[in-house]
Design an enzyme around this catalytic site. Structure first.
Site, PDB file in Angstrom:
ATOM      1  N   ASP A  32      -1.390 -15.426  -7.327  1.00 28.57           N
ATOM      2  CA  ASP A  32      -1.578 -15.496  -8.777  1.00 28.57           C
ATOM      3  C   ASP A  32      -0.309 -16.068  -9.420  1.00 28.57           C
ATOM      4  OD1 ASP A  32      -3.685 -13.904 -10.872  1.00 28.57           O
ATOM      5  OD2 ASP A  32      -1.753 -14.570 -11.677  1.00 28.57           O
ATOM      6  N   ASN A  88     -12.608  -8.863 -12.669  1.00 32.92           N
ATOM      7  CA  ASN A  88     -12.870  -8.790 -14.105  1.00 32.92           C
ATOM      8  C   ASN A  88     -14.150  -9.568 -14.373  1.00 32.92           C
ATOM      9  OD1 ASN A  88     -10.481  -7.353 -14.700  1.00 32.92           O
ATOM     10  ND2 ASN A  88      -9.294  -9.246 -14.697  1.00 32.92           N
ATOM     11  N   GLN A  95     -11.609 -11.133 -18.187  1.00 32.36           N
ATOM     12  CA  GLN A  95     -11.765 -12.364 -17.399  1.00 32.36           C
ATOM     13  C   GLN A  95     -11.349 -13.564 -18.245  1.00 32.36           C
ATOM     14  OE1 GLN A  95     -15.679 -13.071 -15.692  1.00 32.36           O
ATOM     15  NE2 GLN A  95     -14.945 -14.835 -14.526  1.00 32.36           N
ATOM     16  N   VAL A  97     -10.596 -16.773 -16.390  1.00 28.80           N
ATOM     17  CA  VAL A  97     -11.027 -17.960 -15.638  1.00 28.80           C
ATOM     18  C   VAL A  97     -12.455 -17.705 -15.168  1.00 28.80           C
ATOM     19  CG1 VAL A  97     -10.589 -19.444 -13.657  1.00 28.80           C
ATOM     20  CG2 VAL A  97      -8.651 -18.455 -14.907  1.00 28.80           C
ATOM     21  N   HIS A 101     -13.473 -14.540  -8.916  1.00 25.96           N
ATOM     22  CA  HIS A 101     -12.309 -14.336  -8.043  1.00 25.96           C
ATOM     23  C   HIS A 101     -12.033 -12.854  -7.916  1.00 25.96           C
ATOM     24  CE1 HIS A 101     -11.071 -14.942 -12.196  1.00 25.96           C
ATOM     25  NE2 HIS A 101     -10.106 -14.059 -11.970  1.00 25.96           N
ATOM     26  N   HIS A 103      -9.038 -10.163  -7.383  1.00 24.41           N
ATOM     27  CA  HIS A 103      -7.592  -9.923  -7.388  1.00 24.41           C
ATOM     28  C   HIS A 103      -7.281  -8.946  -6.262  1.00 24.41           C
ATOM     29  CE1 HIS A 103      -6.774 -11.458 -11.585  1.00 24.41           C
ATOM     30  NE2 HIS A 103      -8.064 -11.178 -11.707  1.00 24.41           N
TER      31      HIS A 103
HETATM   32  P1  5GP Z   1      -8.912 -13.165 -14.748  1.00 26.94           P
HETATM   33  O1  5GP Z   1      -8.154 -12.768 -15.976  1.00 26.94           O
HETATM   34  O2  5GP Z   1      -9.903 -14.251 -15.032  1.00 26.94           O
HETATM   35  O3  5GP Z   1      -9.513 -12.015 -14.001  1.00 26.94           O
HETATM   36  O4  5GP Z   1      -7.833 -13.744 -13.749  1.00 26.94           O
HETATM   37  C1  5GP Z   1      -7.395 -15.056 -13.782  1.00 26.94           C
HETATM   38  C2  5GP Z   1      -6.079 -15.076 -13.059  1.00 26.94           C
HETATM   39  O5  5GP Z   1      -5.757 -16.405 -12.751  1.00 26.94           O
HETATM   40  C3  5GP Z   1      -4.925 -14.525 -13.900  1.00 26.94           C
HETATM   41  O6  5GP Z   1      -4.350 -13.401 -13.240  1.00 26.94           O
HETATM   42  C4  5GP Z   1      -3.953 -15.696 -14.012  1.00 26.94           C
HETATM   43  O7  5GP Z   1      -2.602 -15.313 -13.940  1.00 26.94           O
HETATM   44  C5  5GP Z   1      -4.379 -16.578 -12.851  1.00 26.94           C
HETATM   45  N1  5GP Z   1      -4.148 -17.995 -13.080  1.00 26.94           N
HETATM   46  C6  5GP Z   1      -4.412 -18.677 -14.214  1.00 26.94           C
HETATM   47  N2  5GP Z   1      -4.095 -19.984 -14.052  1.00 26.94           N
HETATM   48  C7  5GP Z   1      -3.607 -20.110 -12.793  1.00 26.94           C
HETATM   49  C8  5GP Z   1      -3.111 -21.227 -12.044  1.00 26.94           C
HETATM   50  O8  5GP Z   1      -3.059 -22.370 -12.511  1.00 26.94           O
HETATM   51  N3  5GP Z   1      -2.684 -20.984 -10.776  1.00 26.94           N
HETATM   52  C9  5GP Z   1      -2.738 -19.720 -10.228  1.00 26.94           C
HETATM   53  N4  5GP Z   1      -2.306 -19.593  -8.965  1.00 26.94           N
HETATM   54  N5  5GP Z   1      -3.218 -18.650 -10.901  1.00 26.94           N
HETATM   55  C10 5GP Z   1      -3.644 -18.845 -12.167  1.00 26.94           C
END
Ligand code: 5GP
Length: 117
Positions: A32, A88, A95, A97, A101, A103
Site C-alpha cells: 500500500d 472496505n 472504499q 479505489v 482488494h 488489505h
Molecule cells: P480502499 O480505501 O479503497 O479500501 O483502499 C485503497 C488503498 O489503495 C488505500 O489504502 C491507498 O493507500 C491505496 N492506494 C491508493 N493509490 C495507490 C497507488 O497508486 N499505489 C499503491 N500501491 N496503493 C495505492
C-alpha cells in the site's frame, strides 16, 4: 475515449509503477502506498470487480484464491500468527479505489477488542 481502466488495472498492466510482490494468472500483490501498519499489502484480482458485492457466484473460486494468497503473503511477510484482512465495501465503509482488494495488515499491535482499529 477516456481511459476507463481502474488505478489497479493500470498498475497490473505496468502503466503505473509498483513493486509487485506476487503475481499469478488471477491476482497480484503490492505494498500500500500509504501504509497503516508496518506490513500493509493489497491483494488485488486482475479482474476489475468494483466492490465485493459486485462479485457473482462465478467469482467464488477467485474470491477463495484471493483469501489463500492473502494468508500465504502474510506468512511470507513475517506476520506470524497475528494479521488482519480488511475489505472496505463501498464509500461509506472507506472504499476509495473501486477495484476489489484485500488489505493485509500485520507486524503491528492489534487492539484485540476492536475490529475498527
Ligand atoms: P480502499 O480505501 O479503497 O479500501 O483502499 C485503497 C488503498 O489503495 C488505500 O489504502 C491507498 O493507500 C491505496 N492506494 C491508493 N493509490 C495507490 C497507488 O497508486 N499505489 C499503491 N500501491 N496503493 C495505492
Amino acid at each position: 475515449m477516456a481511459d476507463e481502466k481502474t488505478l489497479f488495472s493500470r498498475i497490473a498492466d505496468g502503466d503505473l509503477p509498483a513493486e509487485i510482490l506476487h503475481r499469478d494468472e488471477h491476482c497480484f500483490v503490492i505494498k500500500d502506498i500509504s501504509p497503516q501498519a508496518p506490513t500493509h499489502l493489497l491483494v488485488i484480482p486482475i479482474k476489475p470487480i468494483p466492490r465485493l458485492v459486485d462479485a457473482t457466484l462465478a467469482d467464488r473460486a477467485l474470491l477463495g484464491h484471493l483469501l489463500w494468497v492473502a494468508g500465504d503473503i502474510a506468512k511470507r511477510a513475517g506476520c506470524g500468527e497475528a494479521f488482519r484482512l480488511v475489505i472496505n465495501n463501498g464509500a461509506g465503509a472507506g472504499q476509495t479505489v473501486f477495484h476489489l482488494h484485500l488489505h493485509v495488515l500485520g507486524n503491528t499491535q492489534f487492539n484485540e477488542a476492536s475490529l475498527l482499529g
